[in-house]
Design a protein around this motif. Structure first.
Motif, PDB file in Angstrom:
ATOM      1  N   ALA A  16       0.827  -1.204   0.000  1.00  0.00           N
ATOM      2  CA  ALA A  16       0.000   0.000   0.000  1.00  0.00           C
ATOM      3  C   ALA A  16       0.867   1.261   0.000  1.00  0.00           C
ATOM      4  CB  ALA A  16      -0.923   0.002   1.218  1.00  0.00           C
ATOM      5  N   ILE A  17       1.914   1.255   0.787  1.00  0.00           N
ATOM      6  CA  ILE A  17       2.795   2.426   0.846  1.00  0.00           C
ATOM      7  C   ILE A  17       3.543   2.595  -0.471  1.00  0.00           C
ATOM      8  CG2 ILE A  17       4.835   3.373   1.981  1.00  0.00           C
ATOM      9  CD1 ILE A  17       3.741   2.357   4.594  1.00  0.00           C
ATOM     10  N   ASP A  18       3.917   1.499  -1.128  1.00  0.00           N
ATOM     11  CA  ASP A  18       4.570   1.601  -2.436  1.00  0.00           C
ATOM     12  C   ASP A  18       3.648   2.220  -3.482  1.00  0.00           C
ATOM     13  OD1 ASP A  18       6.982   0.645  -1.579  1.00  0.00           O
ATOM     14  OD2 ASP A  18       6.624  -1.411  -2.237  1.00  0.00           O
ATOM     15  N   LYS A  19       2.359   1.902  -3.406  1.00  0.00           N
ATOM     16  CA  LYS A  19       1.398   2.511  -4.320  1.00  0.00           C
ATOM     17  C   LYS A  19       1.366   4.025  -4.137  1.00  0.00           C
ATOM     18  CE  LYS A  19      -1.871  -1.355  -4.501  1.00  0.00           C
ATOM     19  NZ  LYS A  19      -3.253  -1.756  -4.153  1.00  0.00           N
ATOM     20  N   LEU A  20       1.444   4.461  -2.895  1.00  0.00           N
ATOM     21  CA  LEU A  20       1.397   5.896  -2.607  1.00  0.00           C
ATOM     22  C   LEU A  20       2.663   6.614  -3.072  1.00  0.00           C
ATOM     23  CD1 LEU A  20      -0.164   5.815   0.965  1.00  0.00           C
ATOM     24  CD2 LEU A  20      -1.299   6.407  -1.182  1.00  0.00           C
ATOM     25  N   LYS A  21       3.776   5.913  -3.090  1.00  0.00           N
ATOM     26  CA  LYS A  21       5.041   6.513  -3.520  1.00  0.00           C
ATOM     27  C   LYS A  21       4.962   7.001  -4.961  1.00  0.00           C
ATOM     28  CE  LYS A  21       8.887   4.462  -2.343  1.00  0.00           C
ATOM     29  NZ  LYS A  21      10.067   3.561  -2.329  1.00  0.00           N
ATOM     30  N   ASN A  22       4.236   6.259  -5.796  1.00  0.00           N
ATOM     31  CA  ASN A  22       4.133   6.593  -7.215  1.00  0.00           C
ATOM     32  C   ASN A  22       3.198   7.766  -7.493  1.00  0.00           C
ATOM     33  OD1 ASN A  22       5.855   4.462  -7.744  1.00  0.00           O
ATOM     34  ND2 ASN A  22       4.179   3.020  -8.005  1.00  0.00           N
ATOM     35  N   LEU A  23       2.375   8.149  -6.528  1.00  0.00           N
ATOM     36  CA  LEU A  23       1.411   9.217  -6.748  1.00  0.00           C
ATOM     37  C   LEU A  23       2.024  10.618  -6.725  1.00  0.00           C
ATOM     38  CD1 LEU A  23      -1.716   8.126  -4.677  1.00  0.00           C
ATOM     39  CD2 LEU A  23      -1.415   8.079  -7.141  1.00  0.00           C
ATOM     40  N   GLY A  24       3.137  10.804  -6.064  1.00  0.00           N
ATOM     41  CA  GLY A  24       3.682  12.151  -5.889  1.00  0.00           C
ATOM     42  C   GLY A  24       2.940  12.831  -4.753  1.00  0.00           C
ATOM     43  N   VAL A  25       2.340  13.982  -5.017  1.00  0.00           N
ATOM     44  CA  VAL A  25       1.520  14.683  -4.030  1.00  0.00           C
ATOM     45  C   VAL A  25       0.081  14.210  -4.230  1.00  0.00           C
ATOM     46  CG1 VAL A  25       0.723  16.933  -3.236  1.00  0.00           C
ATOM     47  CG2 VAL A  25       3.067  16.663  -4.021  1.00  0.00           C
ATOM     48  N   PHE A  26      -0.611  13.886  -3.129  1.00  0.00           N
ATOM     49  CA  PHE A  26      -1.955  13.330  -3.255  1.00  0.00           C
ATOM     50  C   PHE A  26      -2.813  13.734  -2.078  1.00  0.00           C
ATOM     51  CE2 PHE A  26       0.886  10.304  -1.278  1.00  0.00           C
ATOM     52  CZ  PHE A  26       0.206   9.927  -0.138  1.00  0.00           C
ATOM     53  N   LYS A  27      -4.107  13.479  -2.231  1.00  0.00           N
ATOM     54  CA  LYS A  27      -5.091  13.731  -1.179  1.00  0.00           C
ATOM     55  C   LYS A  27      -5.521  12.393  -0.586  1.00  0.00           C
ATOM     56  CE  LYS A  27      -6.838  17.840  -3.443  1.00  0.00           C
ATOM     57  NZ  LYS A  27      -7.979  18.521  -4.047  1.00  0.00           N
ATOM     58  N   VAL A  28      -6.222  12.441   0.534  1.00  0.00           N
ATOM     59  CA  VAL A  28      -6.695  11.219   1.179  1.00  0.00           C
ATOM     60  C   VAL A  28      -7.607  10.443   0.226  1.00  0.00           C
ATOM     61  CG1 VAL A  28      -8.015  10.282   3.120  1.00  0.00           C
ATOM     62  CG2 VAL A  28      -6.513  12.226   3.485  1.00  0.00           C
ATOM     63  N   ALA A  29      -8.419  11.155  -0.540  1.00  0.00           N
ATOM     64  CA  ALA A  29      -9.335  10.493  -1.471  1.00  0.00           C
ATOM     65  C   ALA A  29      -8.574   9.652  -2.503  1.00  0.00           C
ATOM     66  CB  ALA A  29     -10.203  11.524  -2.170  1.00  0.00           C
ATOM     67  N   ASP A  30      -7.395  10.111  -2.905  1.00  0.00           N
ATOM     68  CA  ASP A  30      -6.586   9.344  -3.854  1.00  0.00           C
ATOM     69  C   ASP A  30      -6.105   8.039  -3.224  1.00  0.00           C
ATOM     70  OD1 ASP A  30      -6.850  11.425  -5.721  1.00  0.00           O
ATOM     71  OD2 ASP A  30      -5.084  12.450  -4.920  1.00  0.00           O
ATOM     72  N   ALA A  31      -5.756   8.090  -1.946  1.00  0.00           N
ATOM     73  CA  ALA A  31      -5.318   6.879  -1.244  1.00  0.00           C
ATOM     74  C   ALA A  31      -6.483   5.904  -1.076  1.00  0.00           C
ATOM     75  CB  ALA A  31      -4.728   7.241   0.114  1.00  0.00           C
ATOM     76  N   VAL A  32      -7.668   6.427  -0.807  1.00  0.00           N
ATOM     77  CA  VAL A  32      -8.849   5.579  -0.648  1.00  0.00           C
ATOM     78  C   VAL A  32      -9.175   4.896  -1.974  1.00  0.00           C
ATOM     79  CG1 VAL A  32     -11.327   5.608  -0.151  1.00  0.00           C
ATOM     80  CG2 VAL A  32      -9.753   6.889   1.297  1.00  0.00           C
ATOM     81  N   LYS A  33      -8.997   5.590  -3.099  1.00  0.00           N
ATOM     82  CA  LYS A  33      -9.232   4.991  -4.418  1.00  0.00           C
ATOM     83  C   LYS A  33      -8.294   3.820  -4.683  1.00  0.00           C
ATOM     84  CE  LYS A  33     -10.948   9.118  -6.708  1.00  0.00           C
ATOM     85  NZ  LYS A  33     -10.650  10.178  -7.687  1.00  0.00           N
ATOM     86  N   LEU A  34      -7.108   3.845  -4.074  1.00  0.00           N
ATOM     87  CA  LEU A  34      -6.155   2.748  -4.228  1.00  0.00           C
ATOM     88  C   LEU A  34      -6.461   1.578  -3.295  1.00  0.00           C
ATOM     89  CD1 LEU A  34      -2.769   4.647  -4.563  1.00  0.00           C
ATOM     90  CD2 LEU A  34      -3.996   3.417  -6.343  1.00  0.00           C
ATOM     91  N   GLY A  35      -7.490   1.733  -2.465  1.00  0.00           N
ATOM     92  CA  GLY A  35      -7.896   0.645  -1.580  1.00  0.00           C
ATOM     93  C   GLY A  35      -7.321   0.744  -0.177  1.00  0.00           C
ATOM     94  N   ILE A  36      -6.804   1.885   0.196  1.00  0.00           N
ATOM     95  CA  ILE A  36      -6.266   2.070   1.539  1.00  0.00           C
ATOM     96  C   ILE A  36      -7.346   2.725   2.402  1.00  0.00           C
ATOM     97  CG2 ILE A  36      -4.488   3.222   2.912  1.00  0.00           C
ATOM     98  CD1 ILE A  36      -2.772   3.185   0.325  1.00  0.00           C
ATOM     99  N   PRO A  37      -7.803   2.052   3.448  1.00  0.00           N
ATOM    100  CA  PRO A  37      -8.841   2.645   4.304  1.00  0.00           C
ATOM    101  C   PRO A  37      -8.347   3.932   4.972  1.00  0.00           C
ATOM    102  CG  PRO A  37      -8.559   0.319   4.783  1.00  0.00           C
ATOM    103  CD  PRO A  37      -7.449   0.712   3.876  1.00  0.00           C
ATOM    104  N   GLN A  38      -9.285   4.817   5.256  1.00  0.00           N
ATOM    105  CA  GLN A  38      -8.924   6.117   5.824  1.00  0.00           C
ATOM    106  C   GLN A  38      -8.255   5.964   7.196  1.00  0.00           C
ATOM    107  OE1 GLN A  38     -12.133   8.859   5.576  1.00  0.00           O
ATOM    108  NE2 GLN A  38     -10.836  10.622   5.961  1.00  0.00           N
ATOM    109  N   GLN A  39      -8.684   5.000   7.989  1.00  0.00           N
ATOM    110  CA  GLN A  39      -8.062   4.775   9.299  1.00  0.00           C
ATOM    111  C   GLN A  39      -6.614   4.327   9.145  1.00  0.00           C
ATOM    112  OE1 GLN A  39     -10.748   1.950  11.018  1.00  0.00           O
ATOM    113  NE2 GLN A  39     -11.790   3.534  12.223  1.00  0.00           N
ATOM    114  N   THR A  40      -6.361   3.455   8.182  1.00  0.00           N
ATOM    115  CA  THR A  40      -5.002   2.991   7.925  1.00  0.00           C
ATOM    116  C   THR A  40      -4.134   4.144   7.457  1.00  0.00           C
ATOM    117  OG1 THR A  40      -5.868   0.826   7.311  1.00  0.00           O
ATOM    118  CG2 THR A  40      -3.614   1.321   6.634  1.00  0.00           C
ATOM    119  N   PHE A  41      -4.696   4.980   6.594  1.00  0.00           N
ATOM    120  CA  PHE A  41      -3.963   6.141   6.095  1.00  0.00           C
ATOM    121  C   PHE A  41      -3.601   7.085   7.249  1.00  0.00           C
ATOM    122  CE2 PHE A  41      -3.577  10.371   4.306  1.00  0.00           C
ATOM    123  CZ  PHE A  41      -2.660  10.137   3.297  1.00  0.00           C
TER     124      PHE A  41
END
Length: 146
Positions: A16-41
């Protein structure tokens, strides 16, 4: 005798963290779209596995964005898909002026409700699709439009 194997989270967390690395700058909604729950984020942010770079904007600490590219990416993410870096900032980026702008000049199509001291918003009715180069993490007016 069986050895206890650790299950679940460590492998999932690393992916999950590797997926976020490729995004650059992002919002919480972008992380949720990748399947990462908001609590985990939120846990990632609290553990400093994800860096908060601005209000409601985040970035992976090992991201390849540095310096000017990072500032441009933050500005374009903050102001939305229709925004682009332009005017004095673009002139300095292309080496056409030696005057360093005090703030980042951003072309936006719609009025922003708040003023940001770090940014100079220029409202335009023309489209920001013509004469704008997309650098994946940010958009900047091309040399001709600048």
């Amino acid at each position: 005798m069986r050895k206890n194997k650790k299950k679940g989270r460590p492998i999932h967390q690393a992916k999950a963290i590797d997926k976020l690395k490729n995004l650059g700058v992002f919002k919480v909604a972008d992380a949720v779209k990748l399947g990462i729950p908001q609590q985990t984020f939120s846990r990632y942010v609290a553990n400093h596995q994800i860096e908060k770079v601005d209000q409601r904007l985040y970035m992976h600490p090992d991201s390849k964005l540095t310096g000017v590219e990072r500032d441009f990416a933050i500005a374009c993410t903050k102001f939305g898909n229709d925004s682009a870096i332009g005017l004095n900032t673009a002139l300095f980026y292309y080496g056409l002026t030696e005057v360093v702008p005090k703030s980042i000049w951003v072309l936006v199509n719609k009025k922003q409700n708040r003023k940001y001291p770090k940014y100079r918003c220029v409202f335009t009715t023309t489209t920001n699709k013509i004469g704008v180069e997309d650098h994946h993490t940010h958009r900047i007016t091309n040399l001709e439009r600048t």
